[in-house]
Design a protein around this motif. Structure first.
Motif, short mmCIF file in Angstrom:
data_model
loop_
_atom_site.label_atom_id
_atom_site.label_comp_id
_atom_site.label_asym_id
_atom_site.label_seq_id
_atom_site.Cartn_x
_atom_site.Cartn_y
_atom_site.Cartn_z
N ALA A 62 -4.97 2.82 0.04
CA ALA A 62 -4.62 2.18 -1.48
C ALA A 62 -3.22 1.60 -1.29
CB ALA A 62 -4.84 3.28 -2.25
N LEU A 63 -2.34 2.24 -0.65
CA LEU A 63 -1.02 1.70 -0.56
C LEU A 63 -0.94 0.44 0.00
CD1 LEU A 63 2.28 3.54 -0.17
CD2 LEU A 63 1.92 1.62 1.30
N VAL A 64 -1.49 0.15 1.40
CA VAL A 64 -1.44 -1.01 2.11
C VAL A 64 -2.26 -2.26 1.48
CG1 VAL A 64 -0.65 0.28 4.05
CG2 VAL A 64 -3.01 -0.20 4.01
N PHE A 65 -3.43 -1.79 1.04
CA PHE A 65 -4.22 -2.75 0.45
C PHE A 65 -3.64 -3.40 -0.74
CE2 PHE A 65 -7.54 -1.42 3.26
CZ PHE A 65 -8.35 -2.33 3.61
N SER A 66 -3.14 -2.63 -1.69
CA SER A 66 -2.52 -3.23 -2.96
C SER A 66 -0.97 -3.97 -2.48
CB SER A 66 -2.30 -2.22 -3.94
OG SER A 66 -1.48 -0.96 -3.53
N LEU A 67 -0.36 -3.21 -1.49
CA LEU A 67 0.87 -3.99 -1.18
C LEU A 67 0.58 -5.45 -0.50
CD1 LEU A 67 4.18 -3.99 -0.89
CD2 LEU A 67 3.61 -2.49 1.56
N TYR A 68 -0.49 -5.29 0.37
CA TYR A 68 -0.75 -6.81 0.74
C TYR A 68 -1.08 -7.72 -0.35
CZ TYR A 68 -2.95 -10.55 2.78
OH TYR A 68 -3.50 -11.88 3.05
N ALA A 69 -2.03 -7.20 -1.11
CA ALA A 69 -2.25 -8.15 -1.98
C ALA A 69 -1.16 -8.43 -3.09
CB ALA A 69 -3.55 -7.63 -2.92
N ALA A 70 -0.49 -7.77 -3.44
CA ALA A 70 0.87 -8.04 -4.14
C ALA A 70 1.77 -8.73 -3.42
CB ALA A 70 1.44 -6.72 -4.85
N SER A 71 2.29 -8.57 -2.32
CA SER A 71 3.25 -9.23 -1.33
C SER A 71 2.65 -10.60 -1.30
CB SER A 71 3.75 -8.59 -0.18
OG SER A 71 2.55 -8.51 0.55
N GLU A 72 1.37 -10.75 -0.82
CA GLU A 72 0.83 -12.05 -0.50
C GLU A 72 0.73 -12.98 -1.75
OE1 GLU A 72 -0.79 -14.96 2.01
OE2 GLU A 72 0.41 -13.28 2.54
N HIS A 107 -6.26 0.02 8.58
CA HIS A 107 -5.12 0.43 7.61
C HIS A 107 -4.14 -0.11 8.47
CE1 HIS A 107 -7.75 3.30 4.89
NE2 HIS A 107 -8.19 2.17 4.98
N GLN A 108 -3.98 0.43 9.54
CA GLN A 108 -2.60 0.24 10.22
C GLN A 108 -2.46 -1.47 10.78
OE1 GLN A 108 -0.66 2.55 11.03
NE2 GLN A 108 -2.33 4.31 10.61
N ALA A 109 -3.38 -2.00 10.78
CA ALA A 109 -3.38 -3.56 11.05
C ALA A 109 -2.96 -4.25 9.71
CB ALA A 109 -4.57 -4.14 11.44
N ILE A 149 -11.37 -1.85 17.86
CA ILE A 149 -10.45 -1.01 17.58
C ILE A 149 -10.80 0.30 16.52
CG2 ILE A 149 -8.20 -1.05 16.24
CD1 ILE A 149 -8.04 -4.10 16.56
N GLN A 150 -10.31 1.34 17.09
CA GLN A 150 -10.86 2.66 16.61
C GLN A 150 -10.88 2.70 15.10
OE1 GLN A 150 -11.13 5.44 18.85
NE2 GLN A 150 -11.84 6.60 17.05
N GLU A 151 -12.01 3.33 14.65
CA GLU A 151 -12.11 3.46 12.97
C GLU A 151 -12.68 4.81 12.96
OE1 GLU A 151 -11.39 1.98 10.34
OE2 GLU A 151 -10.43 0.36 11.38
N TYR A 152 -11.98 5.88 12.62
CA TYR A 152 -12.40 7.34 12.34
C TYR A 152 -12.77 7.67 14.00
CZ TYR A 152 -12.56 6.96 7.47
OH TYR A 152 -12.25 6.79 6.03
N SER A 161 -14.01 -6.34 11.90
CA SER A 161 -13.78 -7.65 11.46
C SER A 161 -12.58 -7.95 10.59
CB SER A 161 -14.99 -8.04 10.45
OG SER A 161 -16.19 -8.29 11.34
N CYS A 162 -12.44 -6.75 9.73
CA CYS A 162 -11.21 -6.72 8.77
C CYS A 162 -9.79 -6.60 9.83
CB CYS A 162 -11.17 -5.48 7.78
SG CYS A 162 -12.43 -5.51 6.59
N SER A 163 -9.90 -5.69 10.71
CA SER A 163 -8.77 -5.69 11.60
C SER A 163 -8.40 -6.77 12.21
CB SER A 163 -8.94 -4.40 12.56
OG SER A 163 -9.23 -3.11 11.99
N ILE A 164 -9.33 -7.81 12.77
CA ILE A 164 -9.13 -8.86 13.50
C ILE A 164 -8.41 -9.80 12.41
CG2 ILE A 164 -10.21 -10.92 14.52
CD1 ILE A 164 -9.86 -8.25 16.49
N ASP A 165 -9.13 -9.82 11.20
CA ASP A 165 -8.83 -10.73 10.31
C ASP A 165 -7.34 -10.31 9.89
OD1 ASP A 165 -8.92 -13.00 8.09
OD2 ASP A 165 -8.51 -11.24 6.78
N PHE A 166 -6.59 -9.30 9.71
CA PHE A 166 -5.47 -8.93 9.42
C PHE A 166 -4.54 -9.25 10.72
CE2 PHE A 166 -7.36 -5.19 6.95
CZ PHE A 166 -8.02 -6.22 5.76
N LEU A 167 -4.90 -9.12 11.83
CA LEU A 167 -4.07 -9.18 12.94
C LEU A 167 -3.88 -10.66 13.02
CD1 LEU A 167 -5.52 -6.66 15.52
CD2 LEU A 167 -3.35 -6.45 14.18
#
Length: 187
Positions: A62-72, A107-109, A149-152, A161-167
């Motif tokens: 929740a922290l990184v998704f909302s931080l990304y959305a707000a900072s972007e 989440h890390q990406a 990329i590892q998920e769980y 797909s999300c990780s690749i998009d973020f990277l």
């Protein structure tokens, strides 16, 4: 807190003349976007963390998704607000020393991308370093033979797909920053 990701939609429809976009340059849409960013400050814990589903959860996702959305959104709108910039740094400081227990590459990406946005907004070198560290961690979880990329406990095509998009977004921002720095040096 995940619902606050919608702030980016508001910023994008305000800024971009998409076909049929009746919200382009509507001042009320900008006001709502900026107010949504400011609401992050009020709705977060004093240390900058936030909850996802449960009180006092302090979920990194929740922290990184909302931080990304707000900072972007902040970048898209061309905002200049020291209180918000300080809050973004507070969130990145949390990422400097806290992590999740599981391996969630997306989440890390996204942490890397969000921290880099904060670096672009503030020129805070610790934010850039956090972005680099989260990027390295993400890439260290990539399966060498198959590329996922590892998920769980394994591969997940949706999250991959999300990780690749973020990277990819992070890579583009870094290239753009390097090119703008070169222009500034030679100008």
């Amino acid at each position: 807190m995940i619902s606050q990701e919608m702030v980016l939609l508001l910023a994008l429809v305000f800024k971009n003349p998409y076909p049929g976009n009746s919200f382009h340059e509507v001042s009320r849409i900008r006001e709502l976007s900026e107010a949504s960013i400011r609401f992050l400050i009020k709705s977060s814990h004093k240390d900058g963390t936030c909850d996802d589903y449960f009180p006092f959860e302090r979920a990194m996702g929740a922290l990184v998704f909302s931080l990304y959305a707000a900072s972007e959104s902040y970048l898209v709108l061309g905002m200049e607000d020291q209180e918000i910039a300080d809050f973004f740094i507070k969130r990145v400081r949390h990422l400097e020393h806290e992590n999740e227990t599981g391996k969630l590459g997306n989440h890390q990406a996204l942490a890397a991308l969000a921290a880099y946005n904060v670096y672009l907004i503030t020129d805070d070198e610790k934010a850039r370093k956090t972005a680099d560290e989260r990027l390295a961690l993400t890439l260290s979880w990539q399966n060498e033979k198959e590329g996922w990329i590892q998920e769980y406990e394994g591969a997940d095509p949706g999250y991959h797909s999300c990780s690749i998009d973020f990277l990819a977004k992070l890579w583009k921002k870094r290239i753009d920053k390097e090119n703008s720095d070169e222009v500034e040096l030679t100008a």
